[in-house]
Motif scaffolding. Sequence first.
Motif, PDB file in Angstrom:
ATOM      1  N   LEU A  51      -5.170  17.903  22.744  1.00  0.00           N
ATOM      2  CA  LEU A  51      -5.721  16.549  22.663  1.00  0.00           C
ATOM      3  C   LEU A  51      -5.247  15.816  21.419  1.00  0.00           C
ATOM      4  O   LEU A  51      -5.167  14.580  21.399  1.00  0.00           O
ATOM      5  N   LEU A  52      -4.944  16.567  20.368  1.00  0.00           N
ATOM      6  CA  LEU A  52      -4.575  15.972  19.089  1.00  0.00           C
ATOM      7  C   LEU A  52      -3.067  15.835  18.914  1.00  0.00           C
ATOM      8  O   LEU A  52      -2.621  15.303  17.893  1.00  0.00           O
ATOM      9  N   GLN A  53      -2.290  16.312  19.904  1.00  0.00           N
ATOM     10  CA  GLN A  53      -0.841  16.209  19.799  1.00  0.00           C
ATOM     11  C   GLN A  53      -0.386  14.851  20.329  1.00  0.00           C
ATOM     12  O   GLN A  53       0.189  14.726  21.408  1.00  0.00           O
ATOM     13  N   ASP A  54      -0.673  13.855  19.524  1.00  0.00           N
ATOM     14  CA  ASP A  54      -0.406  12.474  19.926  1.00  0.00           C
ATOM     15  C   ASP A  54      -0.291  11.622  18.674  1.00  0.00           C
ATOM     16  O   ASP A  54      -0.977  11.871  17.670  1.00  0.00           O
ATOM     17  N   PHE A  55       0.546  10.581  18.748  1.00  0.00           N
ATOM     18  CA  PHE A  55       0.749   9.720  17.578  1.00  0.00           C
ATOM     19  C   PHE A  55      -0.555   9.073  17.126  1.00  0.00           C
ATOM     20  O   PHE A  55      -0.798   8.906  15.925  1.00  0.00           O
ATOM     21  N   GLY A  56      -1.404   8.692  18.093  1.00  0.00           N
ATOM     22  CA  GLY A  56      -2.667   8.059  17.718  1.00  0.00           C
ATOM     23  C   GLY A  56      -3.509   8.925  16.809  1.00  0.00           C
ATOM     24  O   GLY A  56      -4.180   8.439  15.899  1.00  0.00           O
ATOM     25  N   LEU A  57      -3.464  10.241  17.033  1.00  0.00           N
ATOM     26  CA  LEU A  57      -4.243  11.156  16.193  1.00  0.00           C
ATOM     27  C   LEU A  57      -3.520  11.530  14.913  1.00  0.00           C
ATOM     28  O   LEU A  57      -4.091  12.199  14.057  1.00  0.00           O
ATOM     29  N   VAL A  58      -2.263  11.110  14.764  1.00  0.00           N
ATOM     30  CA  VAL A  58      -1.585  11.260  13.477  1.00  0.00           C
ATOM     31  C   VAL A  58      -2.137  10.241  12.484  1.00  0.00           C
ATOM     32  O   VAL A  58      -2.359  10.547  11.310  1.00  0.00           O
ATOM     33  N   VAL A  59      -2.394   9.020  12.950  1.00  0.00           N
ATOM     34  CA  VAL A  59      -2.796   7.936  12.044  1.00  0.00           C
ATOM     35  C   VAL A  59      -4.280   7.600  12.117  1.00  0.00           C
ATOM     36  O   VAL A  59      -4.831   7.037  11.169  1.00  0.00           O
ATOM     37  N   HIS A  60      -4.940   7.947  13.222  1.00  0.00           N
ATOM     38  CA  HIS A  60      -6.350   7.573  13.383  1.00  0.00           C
ATOM     39  C   HIS A  60      -7.278   8.194  12.332  1.00  0.00           C
ATOM     40  O   HIS A  60      -8.038   7.475  11.668  1.00  0.00           O
ATOM     41  N   PRO A  61      -7.264   9.535  12.121  1.00  0.00           N
ATOM     42  CA  PRO A  61      -8.199  10.096  11.133  1.00  0.00           C
ATOM     43  C   PRO A  61      -8.009   9.566   9.715  1.00  0.00           C
ATOM     44  O   PRO A  61      -9.006   9.237   9.045  1.00  0.00           O
ATOM     45  N   PRO A  62      -6.768   9.466   9.184  1.00  0.00           N
ATOM     46  CA  PRO A  62      -6.660   8.916   7.824  1.00  0.00           C
ATOM     47  C   PRO A  62      -7.221   7.494   7.695  1.00  0.00           C
ATOM     48  O   PRO A  62      -7.862   7.171   6.688  1.00  0.00           O
ATOM     49  N   MET A  63      -6.990   6.645   8.707  1.00  0.00           N
ATOM     50  CA  MET A  63      -7.536   5.290   8.656  1.00  0.00           C
ATOM     51  C   MET A  63      -9.067   5.318   8.673  1.00  0.00           C
ATOM     52  O   MET A  63      -9.733   4.598   7.928  1.00  0.00           O
ATOM     53  N   LEU A  64      -9.614   6.175   9.539  1.00  0.00           N
ATOM     54  CA  LEU A  64     -11.066   6.269   9.648  1.00  0.00           C
ATOM     55  C   LEU A  64     -11.669   6.775   8.339  1.00  0.00           C
ATOM     56  O   LEU A  64     -12.681   6.242   7.853  1.00  0.00           O
ATOM     57  N   TYR A  65     -11.046   7.798   7.745  1.00  0.00           N
ATOM     58  CA  TYR A  65     -11.569   8.340   6.490  1.00  0.00           C
ATOM     59  C   TYR A  65     -11.452   7.339   5.348  1.00  0.00           C
ATOM     60  O   TYR A  65     -12.310   7.288   4.461  1.00  0.00           O
ATOM     61  N   MET A  66     -10.369   6.550   5.350  1.00  0.00           N
ATOM     62  CA  MET A  66     -10.242   5.517   4.323  1.00  0.00           C
ATOM     63  C   MET A  66     -11.427   4.556   4.377  1.00  0.00           C
ATOM     64  O   MET A  66     -11.907   4.081   3.340  1.00  0.00           O
ATOM     65  N   GLY A  67     -11.899   4.268   5.580  1.00  0.00           N
ATOM     66  CA  GLY A  67     -13.064   3.401   5.713  1.00  0.00           C
ATOM     67  C   GLY A  67     -14.350   4.098   5.345  1.00  0.00           C
ATOM     68  O   GLY A  67     -15.161   3.591   4.559  1.00  0.00           O
ATOM     69  N   TYR A  68     -14.562   5.292   5.917  1.00  0.00           N
ATOM     70  CA  TYR A  68     -15.762   6.063   5.594  1.00  0.00           C
ATOM     71  C   TYR A  68     -15.920   6.218   4.085  1.00  0.00           C
ATOM     72  O   TYR A  68     -16.965   5.896   3.498  1.00  0.00           O
ATOM     73  N   VAL A  69     -14.879   6.753   3.454  1.00  0.00           N
ATOM     74  CA  VAL A  69     -14.949   7.076   2.032  1.00  0.00           C
ATOM     75  C   VAL A  69     -14.951   5.799   1.198  1.00  0.00           C
ATOM     76  O   VAL A  69     -15.562   5.747   0.123  1.00  0.00           O
ATOM     77  N   GLY A  70     -14.296   4.739   1.698  1.00  0.00           N
ATOM     78  CA  GLY A  70     -14.261   3.492   0.947  1.00  0.00           C
ATOM     79  C   GLY A  70     -15.639   2.913   0.698  1.00  0.00           C
ATOM     80  O   GLY A  70     -15.873   2.257  -0.329  1.00  0.00           O
ATOM     81  N   PHE A  71     -16.577   3.164   1.622  1.00  0.00           N
ATOM     82  CA  PHE A  71     -17.932   2.652   1.404  1.00  0.00           C
ATOM     83  C   PHE A  71     -18.625   3.361   0.240  1.00  0.00           C
ATOM     84  O   PHE A  71     -19.657   2.887  -0.238  1.00  0.00           O
TER      85      PHE A  71
END
Length: 660
Positions: free
Chosen positions: A164-184
């Motif tokens: 499920l994670l062998q996809d380009f979307g999952l290459v960039v999705h978690p870092p973007m999400l964490y940047m938001g989570y942690v940014g708060f």
Amino acid sequence: MIPELGHLAMILALCMAIIQGTLPLIGAWRGDRLWMGLAQPAAWGQFAFLLFAFACLAQAFLADDFSVTYVAANSNSALPWYYKLSAVWGSHEGSLLLWALILGGWTFAVSVLSRQLPEDMLARVLGVMGLISIGFLAFLIVTSNPFERLLPQAPADGRDLNPLLQDFGLVVHPPMLYMGYVGFSVAFAFAIAALLGGRLDAAWARWSRPWTLVAWTFLGIGIVLGSWWAYYELGWGGWWFWDPVENASLMPWLVGTALLHSLAVTEKRGLFKSWTVLLAIAAFSLSLLGTFLVRSGVLTSVHAFATDPERGVFILAFLLLVVGGSLTLFALRAPVVKSRIGFALRSRESLLLVNNLILVVATATILLGTLYPLLLDALSGTKLSVGPPYFNTLFLPLMALLMFTLAVGVLLRWKDTPLQWLLGMLIPVLLASVALGMLASLWFDDFYWSVLAVSLLAAWVILAGLRDLLGKIRHKSVLQGLRSLTPSYWGMQLAHAGVAICALGIVLSTQQNVERDLRMAPGDVLELSGYRFGFEGTTHAEGPNYVSDKASIRVSKEEGSEVAVLHPEKRLYLVQRMPMTEAGIDAGLTRDLYVALGEPLENGAWAVRVHIKPFVRWIWLGGLLMACGGALAASDQRYRVKVKTGVRAALGMSNRGVQA
């Protein structure tokens, strides 16, 4: 040797975090400049060690070092190098190291870019962020070490990354999400530092606002990428499923949206100080709650990382400590810093307050629907499923109300607005919106009240923004007027337009969606909504770590003109023996043609699912416009002042705020 160096680097990063989270706070309390000055070098050291540790783990993946337990469980020698790199954060331990690294990066950025802050304020902000780092690094080292060895019986090969994670979307999705989570955490740290120093004023809001904007932007991009990935990778033709982990990312984004608007009021008018602090605490607390849900084992989801209850207890204790400690501090300090300024009913302040309340109530409905089944199961053992009907029934009307108030709030003035002037602005916008909404709903063959409503509301939001824009440049030449508007204003306009476009995409793609599930053999043709889907058969294909059956489906208009040839796949990943569906999609601005393969049948036939999804791309276009609006607003020049000017202004505004 390299994994051991990575483990040592994590321990040294924890030591730096302990220094950063204790001595600067004590120094700010005692007025000791030497101890306050330790905050910045400690933050730099923590980030450097975390960066080194992350590089060590990445090297272990790229070098196929299967003596490391985490590498053996999440990689394989046949895995392409870019998926090996994304496998670093593909499961619990590595994702937590990425989280800690991003938190260290945010801390480093604050230490470098916030030198205009008073020394004690900066020490408190970095100290609070250091305390957060202590919690995550202790969790990482004690319960989730990604460098643990499998010696002496190291496997010859790995179990492979989850397909499920062998996809380009999952290459960039978690870092973007964490940047938001942690940014708060930055907004949270500013709020706690302001409470500790008794400096809760317009200056605090101005310091905090750009960081909040950037975090909100990253989280929005992460959510959009996750929705896009779910749409094309899961093979169901959907883009949002109200999954608990999806909800975990949406909740802090909604509260972050409320926080941005509340910060604007605090900065402009000195109002909503206590409310703004509560929103900052809530946004980061919901980010921690998302971490708990994903890593506690309390739910089953394609997004979940861990199923170890002991880890969940650690995170739950940390969550309770952060939330309980911050709310206790708020209860002690709020009477000192509360606002004493009133505002009129017909003012922008009042509409922004309504905006905040709607967003908070919407978040509360999602929180209830997400946590209630878990609590009921834990307390009584009763299994209960809360699905889309609950969320759609409660959430969508609130968003419609939000869009209505959004347009009114744009046209209202600060402090007070004459009723006659406001009606003169709103009535033409209302009439034009009704006309455009009717035309848009009549464009489709089938009439739906929801399509009429969303078309009217989208026109209402966009036309109100245009009316406000015309009002601001009416006494100037067009070019001069447009140049006089700030990036913050343009960011607001872009984000509000994104809300309208996203809402249109959601309703139109849902209500006007056409789909068929059928059996198709080579030579079969499906006619659907003016398109012909001709099944030409399948061919065998091989990838680096999978084999697949790839279909060819020729799509044409009914009159015969060819539109596209789609190639949906059914893959079998060889190591985990896990089947996956790869949809064939012909994307367009006004519609997507979407085909997915089901199971093989007799005589070369396949189960096939065909979708025609109108305007589905508008969902992600609207989300990206909102994110671009946030980035544009964060780039406003007024957030980047010279050091001496910033210190004088901050101290001056602080004194006035305390007196008020």
